[in-house]
Design a protein around this motif. Structure first.
Motif, PDB file in Angstrom:
ATOM      1  N   ILE A   6       0.936  -1.122  -0.006  1.00 16.60           N
ATOM      2  CA  ILE A   6      -0.114  -0.110   0.035  1.00 16.60           C
ATOM      3  C   ILE A   6       0.960   1.255  -0.089  1.00 16.60           C
ATOM      4  CG2 ILE A   6      -1.629   1.418   1.235  1.00 16.60           C
ATOM      5  CD1 ILE A   6      -3.173  -1.216   0.583  1.00 16.60           C
ATOM      6  N   ILE A   7       0.637   1.995  -0.983  1.00 16.94           N
ATOM      7  CA  ILE A   7       1.265   3.327  -0.993  1.00 16.94           C
ATOM      8  C   ILE A   7       0.502   4.462  -0.280  1.00 16.94           C
ATOM      9  CG2 ILE A   7       2.193   5.342  -2.362  1.00 16.94           C
ATOM     10  CD1 ILE A   7       4.135   3.044  -2.486  1.00 16.94           C
ATOM     11  N   CYS A   8      -0.766   4.550  -0.719  1.00 15.82           N
ATOM     12  CA  CYS A   8      -1.774   5.500  -0.008  1.00 15.82           C
ATOM     13  C   CYS A   8      -2.614   4.712   1.075  1.00 15.82           C
ATOM     14  CB  CYS A   8      -2.485   6.346  -0.941  1.00 15.82           C
ATOM     15  SG  CYS A   8      -3.606   7.318  -0.147  1.00 15.82           S
ATOM     16  N   TYR A   9      -2.352   5.019   2.402  1.00 19.01           N
ATOM     17  CA  TYR A   9      -3.187   4.242   3.410  1.00 19.01           C
ATOM     18  C   TYR A   9      -4.546   4.774   3.412  1.00 19.01           C
ATOM     19  CZ  TYR A   9       0.952   1.500   4.490  1.00 19.01           C
ATOM     20  OH  TYR A   9       1.999   0.882   4.375  1.00 19.01           O
ATOM     21  N   CYS A  10      -4.555   6.039   3.281  1.00 19.12           N
ATOM     22  CA  CYS A  10      -5.915   6.596   3.301  1.00 19.12           C
ATOM     23  C   CYS A  10      -6.927   5.912   2.215  1.00 19.12           C
ATOM     24  CB  CYS A  10      -5.909   8.228   2.977  1.00 19.12           C
ATOM     25  SG  CYS A  10      -5.417   9.148   4.485  1.00 19.12           S
ATOM     26  N   LYS A  11      -6.475   5.699   0.971  1.00 20.64           N
ATOM     27  CA  LYS A  11      -7.322   5.271  -0.022  1.00 20.64           C
ATOM     28  C   LYS A  11      -7.165   3.805  -0.512  1.00 20.64           C
ATOM     29  CE  LYS A  11      -9.704   9.084  -0.347  1.00 20.64           C
ATOM     30  NZ  LYS A  11     -11.141   9.378  -0.146  1.00 20.64           N
ATOM     31  N   GLN A  12      -6.088   3.384   0.187  1.00 16.65           N
ATOM     32  CA  GLN A  12      -5.678   1.709   0.004  1.00 16.65           C
ATOM     33  C   GLN A  12      -5.517   1.549  -1.262  1.00 16.65           C
ATOM     34  OE1 GLN A  12      -6.277  -1.000   2.452  1.00 16.65           O
ATOM     35  NE2 GLN A  12      -5.861   0.866   3.738  1.00 16.65           N
ATOM     36  N   VAL A  13      -4.485   2.468  -1.989  1.00 20.16           N
ATOM     37  CA  VAL A  13      -3.916   2.464  -3.180  1.00 20.16           C
ATOM     38  C   VAL A  13      -2.586   1.691  -3.254  1.00 20.16           C
ATOM     39  CG1 VAL A  13      -3.414   3.519  -5.378  1.00 20.16           C
ATOM     40  CG2 VAL A  13      -5.373   4.345  -3.825  1.00 20.16           C
ATOM     41  N   THR A  14      -2.454   0.733  -3.915  1.00 20.65           N
ATOM     42  CA  THR A  14      -1.225   0.023  -3.946  1.00 20.65           C
ATOM     43  C   THR A  14      -0.274   0.581  -4.829  1.00 20.65           C
ATOM     44  OG1 THR A  14      -2.070  -1.279  -5.682  1.00 20.65           O
ATOM     45  CG2 THR A  14      -2.461  -2.242  -3.398  1.00 20.65           C
TER      46      THR A  14
END
Ligand code: FES
Length: 78
Positions: A6-14
Motif C-alpha cells: 500500500i502506498i496511500c493508506y487513506c485510500k488503500q491504493v497499492t
C-alpha cells in the motif's frame, strides 16, 4: 518493495495501481490523484505508518523530467 504494498493508506491504493497509472500516462501527482484516488485522503497521520501523507512516496515513483539537452555539442572544445 512488493507491488501489492500500500502506498496511500487513506485510500488503500497499492504500488501496482500507481505504476499502472504511470504506464497509462500519469506524469504528475495530480494525474495520480485523478486516476487512482491516491493522495486524496486526510487521515494520513492516523493511517499511514510513516505518519505522513503518501505524496512524497508517489512523487518518488513518478518519471523524472528528462535532462535538458546539453548546451554544447559534445565535441569537448566548446
Ligand atoms: S496516505 Fe495517501 S492521502 Fe493519506
Amino acid at each position: 518493495m512488493s507491488m501489492d504494498e500500500i502506498i496511500c493508506y487513506c485510500k488503500q491504493v497499492t504500488k501496482r495501481e500507481i505504476e499502472k497509472a504511470i504506464s497509462e500516462g500519469a506524469k504528475t501527482l495530480k494525474d495520480i490523484q485523478e486516476m487512482t484516488g491516491a493522495c486524496t485522503g486526510n487521515q494520513c497521520k492516523e493511517l499511514n505508518p510513516s505518519g505522513k501523507c503518501c505524496s512524497s512516496d508517489i512523487n518518488a515513483m513518478l518519471p523524472k523530467p528528462k535532462f535538458k539537452m546539453a548546451s554544447t555539442c559534445g565535441c569537448g572544445h566548446c
